[in-house]
Structures are given as structure tokens and as C-alpha cells.
Design a protein around this motif. Structure first.
Motif, PDB file in Angstrom:
ATOM      1  N   CYS A  75     118.624  -1.354  33.109  1.00 17.01           N
ATOM      2  CA  CYS A  75     118.130  -2.075  31.925  1.00 17.01           C
ATOM      3  C   CYS A  75     117.046  -3.068  32.340  1.00 17.01           C
ATOM      4  N   ALA A  76     117.298  -3.780  33.421  1.00 19.58           N
ATOM      5  CA  ALA A  76     116.320  -4.757  33.922  1.00 19.58           C
ATOM      6  C   ALA A  76     115.015  -4.070  34.317  1.00 19.58           C
ATOM      7  N   GLN A  77     115.108  -2.887  34.896  1.00 16.87           N
ATOM      8  CA  GLN A  77     113.894  -2.159  35.266  1.00 16.87           C
ATOM      9  C   GLN A  77     113.052  -1.806  34.046  1.00 16.87           C
ATOM     10  N   LEU A  78     113.719  -1.458  32.956  1.00 13.95           N
ATOM     11  CA  LEU A  78     112.973  -1.169  31.730  1.00 13.95           C
ATOM     12  C   LEU A  78     112.252  -2.417  31.225  1.00 13.95           C
ATOM     13  N   VAL A  79     112.922  -3.558  31.302  1.00 11.79           N
ATOM     14  CA  VAL A  79     112.296  -4.812  30.879  1.00 11.79           C
ATOM     15  C   VAL A  79     111.096  -5.121  31.789  1.00 11.79           C
ATOM     16  N   ARG A  80     111.271  -4.897  33.097  1.00 15.59           N
ATOM     17  CA  ARG A  80     110.169  -5.132  34.035  1.00 15.59           C
ATOM     18  C   ARG A  80     108.974  -4.256  33.674  1.00 15.59           C
ATOM     19  N   LYS A  81     109.229  -2.991  33.368  1.00 18.72           N
ATOM     20  CA  LYS A  81     108.139  -2.092  32.974  1.00 18.72           C
ATOM     21  C   LYS A  81     107.438  -2.607  31.723  1.00 18.72           C
ATOM     22  N   GLU A  82     108.230  -3.065  30.763  1.00 20.80           N
ATOM     23  CA  GLU A  82     107.641  -3.591  29.528  1.00 20.80           C
ATOM     24  C   GLU A  82     106.783  -4.817  29.818  1.00 20.80           C
ATOM     25  N   MET A  83     107.213  -5.645  30.759  1.00 22.86           N
ATOM     26  CA  MET A  83     106.428  -6.829  31.138  1.00 22.86           C
ATOM     27  C   MET A  83     105.109  -6.432  31.798  1.00 22.86           C
ATOM     28  N   GLU A  84     105.075  -5.210  32.329  1.00 16.97           N
ATOM     29  CA  GLU A  84     103.849  -4.685  32.938  1.00 16.97           C
ATOM     30  C   GLU A  84     103.040  -3.864  31.935  1.00 16.97           C
ATOM     31  N   ASP A  85     103.324  -4.103  30.666  1.00 16.47           N
ATOM     32  CA  ASP A  85     102.625  -3.442  29.562  1.00 16.47           C
ATOM     33  C   ASP A  85     102.834  -1.932  29.497  1.00 16.47           C
ATOM     34  N   VAL A  86     103.988  -1.478  29.965  1.00 12.46           N
ATOM     35  CA  VAL A  86     104.368  -0.080  29.794  1.00 12.46           C
ATOM     36  C   VAL A  86     105.267  -0.027  28.559  1.00 12.46           C
ATOM     37  N   GLU A  87     104.907   0.838  27.628  1.00 11.58           N
ATOM     38  CA  GLU A  87     105.695   0.908  26.399  1.00 11.58           C
ATOM     39  C   GLU A  87     107.058   1.529  26.680  1.00 11.58           C
ATOM     40  N   ILE A  88     108.092   0.819  26.257  1.00 14.83           N
ATOM     41  CA  ILE A  88     109.457   1.302  26.398  1.00 14.83           C
ATOM     42  C   ILE A  88     109.978   1.627  25.003  1.00 14.83           C
ATOM     43  N   LYS A  89     110.443   2.820  24.834  1.00 18.01           N
ATOM     44  CA  LYS A  89     110.992   3.214  23.545  1.00 18.01           C
ATOM     45  C   LYS A  89     112.417   2.681  23.429  1.00 18.01           C
ATOM     46  N   PRO A  90     112.816   2.250  22.230  1.00 19.17           N
ATOM     47  CA  PRO A  90     114.186   1.748  22.044  1.00 19.17           C
ATOM     48  C   PRO A  90     115.246   2.717  22.564  1.00 19.17           C
ATOM     49  N   GLY A  91     115.004   4.013  22.395  1.00 21.01           N
ATOM     50  CA  GLY A  91     115.971   5.006  22.859  1.00 21.01           C
ATOM     51  C   GLY A  91     116.221   4.940  24.356  1.00 21.01           C
ATOM     52  N   GLU A  92     115.202   4.549  25.121  1.00 18.52           N
ATOM     53  CA  GLU A  92     115.378   4.430  26.572  1.00 18.52           C
ATOM     54  C   GLU A  92     116.381   3.321  26.898  1.00 18.52           C
ATOM     55  N   MET A  93     116.228   2.183  26.221  1.00 17.11           N
ATOM     56  CA  MET A  93     117.148   1.069  26.467  1.00 17.11           C
ATOM     57  C   MET A  93     118.542   1.404  25.940  1.00 17.11           C
ATOM     58  N   VAL A  94     118.605   2.063  24.796  1.00 17.75           N
ATOM     59  CA  VAL A  94     119.902   2.450  24.243  1.00 17.75           C
ATOM     60  C   VAL A  94     120.654   3.339  25.234  1.00 17.75           C
ATOM     61  N   MET A  95     119.960   4.268  25.866  1.00 19.65           N
ATOM     62  CA  MET A  95     120.620   5.139  26.849  1.00 19.65           C
ATOM     63  C   MET A  95     121.204   4.320  27.998  1.00 19.65           C
ATOM     64  N   GLU A  96     120.447   3.357  28.507  1.00 19.73           N
ATOM     65  CA  GLU A  96     120.946   2.542  29.619  1.00 19.73           C
ATOM     66  C   GLU A  96     122.070   1.609  29.168  1.00 19.73           C
ATOM     67  N   LEU A  97     121.926   1.028  27.982  1.00 21.23           N
ATOM     68  CA  LEU A  97     122.997   0.166  27.467  1.00 21.23           C
ATOM     69  C   LEU A  97     124.285   0.958  27.249  1.00 21.23           C
TER      70      LEU A  97
END
Length: 122
Positions: free
Chosen positions: A30-52
Motif C-alpha cells: 500500500c505504501a509503495q502505491l502511495v509513493r508512486k502517486e507522490m511521484e506523479d504516477v496515476e494509481i487507480k483506486p482498484g489497485e489500492m483496493v486490491m492491496e487493502l
């Protein structure tokens, strides 16, 4: 088949180490997805839902390890937050950490902890 049975079937005999490492690993994803988003990589909600959902899976496994239900965990967290709201979290936690898993129900321990918080907040 309930969720506890399903997860136990998949991870029968899981140790506390399995639970802790699984939670840490999945929370890290989950933290890696947030890090990617902070680097301006678009994260789809479904990606975070899968990790959560993977975090939730290991949370259920941890509850099963201690013989408690997710509702019990939610009850503890809600009571802890109420104690935090009146700056008595330490009183609540001191009561709760004494629970040994067998001598009394978790619900009774939470009620006693909340009573101590209520009595001491004044």
C-alpha cells in the motif's frame, strides 16, 4: 463457508510470525502505491483496493490466531478512540493489555477499561 474458515483453510497452522510478516508486507505494498502517486504516477483506486484487501486478509488471520472476531477488534478500536478523545488512551491500553485471552471475555475487559477511563477523566 465463513471468512474465518476460508482463511484458516488457506493458512491452517499460521503462526503469529506469518500474521505479522503478512500484514507488514501487504501494508508495504500500500505504501509503495502511495509513493508512486507522490511521484506523479496515476494509481487507480482498484489497485489500492486490491492491496487493502490483502491487508484485511492478514488482519482476519490475526484475529483467528487469537480467537477473536473482526467485530471484537472494531469494538476495541472504537473504545480506544473514545479514550483518546478524552486524553485517556493510556488508561484504556493499560487495562486492555492485561487480557490473557482466556480469563474473561474481551467485551468485559473493554467495558472495565471504559469504566476506568470514565471514572478517571473527571
Amino acid at each position: 463457508m465463513n471468512i474465518y474458515t476460508m482463511i484458516d483453510k488457506r493458512h491452517g497452522g499460521a503462526t503469529l510470525k506469518d500474521v505479522a510478516l503478512g500484514l507488514a508486507s501487504e501494508a508495504g505494498e500500500c505504501a509503495q502505491l502511495v509513493r508512486k502517486e507522490m511521484e506523479d504516477v496515476e494509481i487507480k483506486p482498484g489497485e489500492m483496493v486490491m492491496e487493502l484487501s490483502d491487508v484485511w486478509h492478514y488482519l482476519v488471520l490475526g484475529c483467528a490466531y487469537y480467537g477473536i472476531m473482526l467485530d471484537d477488534l472494531m469494538m476495541v478500536n472504537q473504545a480506544k478512540m473514545r479514550a483518546l478523545d478524552v486524553e485517556m488512551r493510556h488508561v484504556f491500553e493499560q487495562n486492555l493489555i492485561r487480557w490473557d485471552g482466556s480469563s474473561d471475555t474481551l467485551e468485559n475487559i473493554v467495558r472495565a477499561a471504559e469504566a476506568d477511563v470514565e471514572m478517571l477523566k473527571w
